[in-house]
Design an enzyme around this catalytic site. Structure first.
Site, PDB file in Angstrom:
ATOM      1  CB  SER A  37      -0.951  -0.007   1.201  1.00 57.08           C
ATOM      2  OG  SER A  37      -0.246  -0.234   2.403  1.00 57.08           O
ATOM      3  CE  LYS A  67      -7.561   1.101   0.880  1.00 56.26           C
ATOM      4  NZ  LYS A  67      -6.965   0.115   1.742  1.00 56.26           N
ATOM      5  CG  HIS A 127      -3.631  -0.603  -2.259  1.00 58.32           C
ATOM      6  ND1 HIS A 127      -4.096   0.690  -2.252  1.00 58.32           N
ATOM      7  CD2 HIS A 127      -3.432  -0.937  -0.964  1.00 58.32           C
ATOM      8  CE1 HIS A 127      -4.157   1.127  -1.010  1.00 58.32           C
ATOM      9  NE2 HIS A 127      -3.763   0.153  -0.202  1.00 58.32           N
TER      10      HIS A 127
END
Ligand SMILES: *Cc1c(COP(=O)(O)O)cnc(C)c1O
Length: 389
Positions: free
Chosen positions: A182, A239, A210
């Site tokens: 990350s 995200k 991610h």
């Protein structure tokens, strides 16, 4: 002042002195590529809204429709008060997204990681964890009663040595890793990890936070990209998918066990139906978002190249996480402040989020940015004088 508040004040002062104090900043309005701070427009380069879906009207519409039919709150844990059809529908879509048999929703990736390690592994077991794994995996390791060994970042030889030395003494073993790390944007070597796990009869647990929506065919993540089947995968909805919450995906028995034993599923109120509906909509959008992924990749490449050409320390990589390494936390904060004066919001990332002496700015372009935003950012960095470099 009483003892607790007095102690807090003392610790805050120490954090201030070390350049490590943290606080939040008010950003009015929806999350997007730009925001207004004190009446001035700034380019926001520090969200994880990779595809620009957080303020997409289709997500808001899906949430609004769910709100109208289901109300706001889920009421209780789904084991207690029943589950809405929206949650079940989302889990079907998310399992399909990762090519897994089943999926289970959680209120956050944090809660899912902490609970999964605690639920699946016990005293007889052993967990191996990359040293740069996300804090939620680290806390999962802290909470599990299994033995825990931390291997050097992406160092398969070190992991192999640890597996050789420790595996035989334990019932189950697991290797836990971020897919895309990350704070650095490095990719894990999932094929190498899968081969090691198979050789040592260990499970592979991959955190796709991610990678999901960003990497792989139709954004299905790094496992899909590498054609690696994990034993369990974590995906986040907050995200690239622009909503909130998270899910674990894997074989049916693993997910069924988690449903009854993962403490943040059992003892915590289910995610709100409207958020879940928005996430289901986001999955459909993300699958068809190759154009957005292409724009994101092009912004990332330009940003990396522009900053490197200007002499900034930007490590190799291709993830849309572009770290600009500074080292000292006070300098990272000063750099962030100088950029804000030039219309760029990029928060300084400091220990303990990253190791000592590696404070940095972590720049994240999104598909919602325009080319001129990226050029402005490169120009803002180029503008900075020697003391900040
Ligand atoms: C953000 C993040 C999480 C936590 O997810 P939330 O849903 O934000 O709690 C877990 N793992 C990684 C690698 C992350 O970056």
């Amino acid at each position: 002042m009483r003892a607790l508040a007095r102690d807090a004040l003392r610790r805050l002062t120490a954090l201030d002195d070390a350049g490590l104090r943290r606080s939040t900043r008010v950003l009015p309005g929806p999350r997007g590529p730009v925001a207004r701070i004190d009446g001035r427009e700034v380019i926001v380069l520090c969200s994880n809204d990779y595809l620009g879906l957080a303020s997409h009207p289709a997500l808001a519409e899906a949430a609004a429709a769910a709100l109208a039919h289901h109300g706001v709150g889920a009421g209780a844990s789904r084991l207690i008060s029943g589950t809405s059809d929206l949650h079940v529908e989302a889990e079907r879509a998310l399992a399909d997204l990762l090519g897994a048999e089943a999926a289970l929703l959680f209120s956050s990736g944090w809660a899912a990681n902490v609970s999964a390690l605690d639920a699946l592994f016990g005293r007889a077991d052993v967990v191996f964890s990359d040293e740069l794994n996300h804090a939620s995996l680290i806390d999962g390791c802290r909470l599990t009663r299994a033995a825990v060994h931390v291997y050097r970042h992406r160092d398969l030889d070190h992991l192999d040595a640890l597996l050789r030395a420790e595996r035989g003494r334990h019932r189950l073993a697991a290797v836990v890793t971020d897919a895309v790390f990350s704070m650095d944007g490095h990719r894990a070597d999932l094929r190498g990890l899968r081969a090691l796990c198979d050789r040592h009869d260990a499970a592979l647990y991959v955190d796709e936070a991610h990678a999901l929506g960003v990497i792989g065919p139709a954004g299905r993540g790094l496992c899909a990209s590498e054609e690696v089947t994990p034993d369990l995968a974590l995906g986040t909805l907050g995200k690239a998918l622009g909503a909130a919450g998270a899910f674990l995906a894997g074989p049916r028995p693993t997910i069924d066990l988690l449903q009854g034993t993962a403490r943040s599923f059992v003892y915590s109120t289910a995610p709100p139906p409207a958020v879940v509906a928005a996430a289901t909509r986001a999955v459909a959008l993300a699958l068809g978002a190759d154009d957005r992924r292409a724009r994101l990749a092009s912004h990332t490449e330009r940003l990396r190249a522009g900053l490197r050409a200007d002499g900034w320390r930007v490590p190799d990589g291709d993830a849309p996480i572009v770290p600009v390494l500074v080292g000292d936390p006070t300098r990272a904060t000063a750099l962030s402040a100088a950029l804000l004066e030039r219309g760029v919001l990029a928060t300084a990332i400091r220990p303990p989020t990253v190791p000592d002496r590696t404070s940095r700015l972590r720049l994240v372009p999104t598909a919602a940015h325009e080319e001129h935003h990226i050029e402005h950012v490169i120009g803002a960095f180029a503008d900075l004088g020697e003391p900040l470099r």
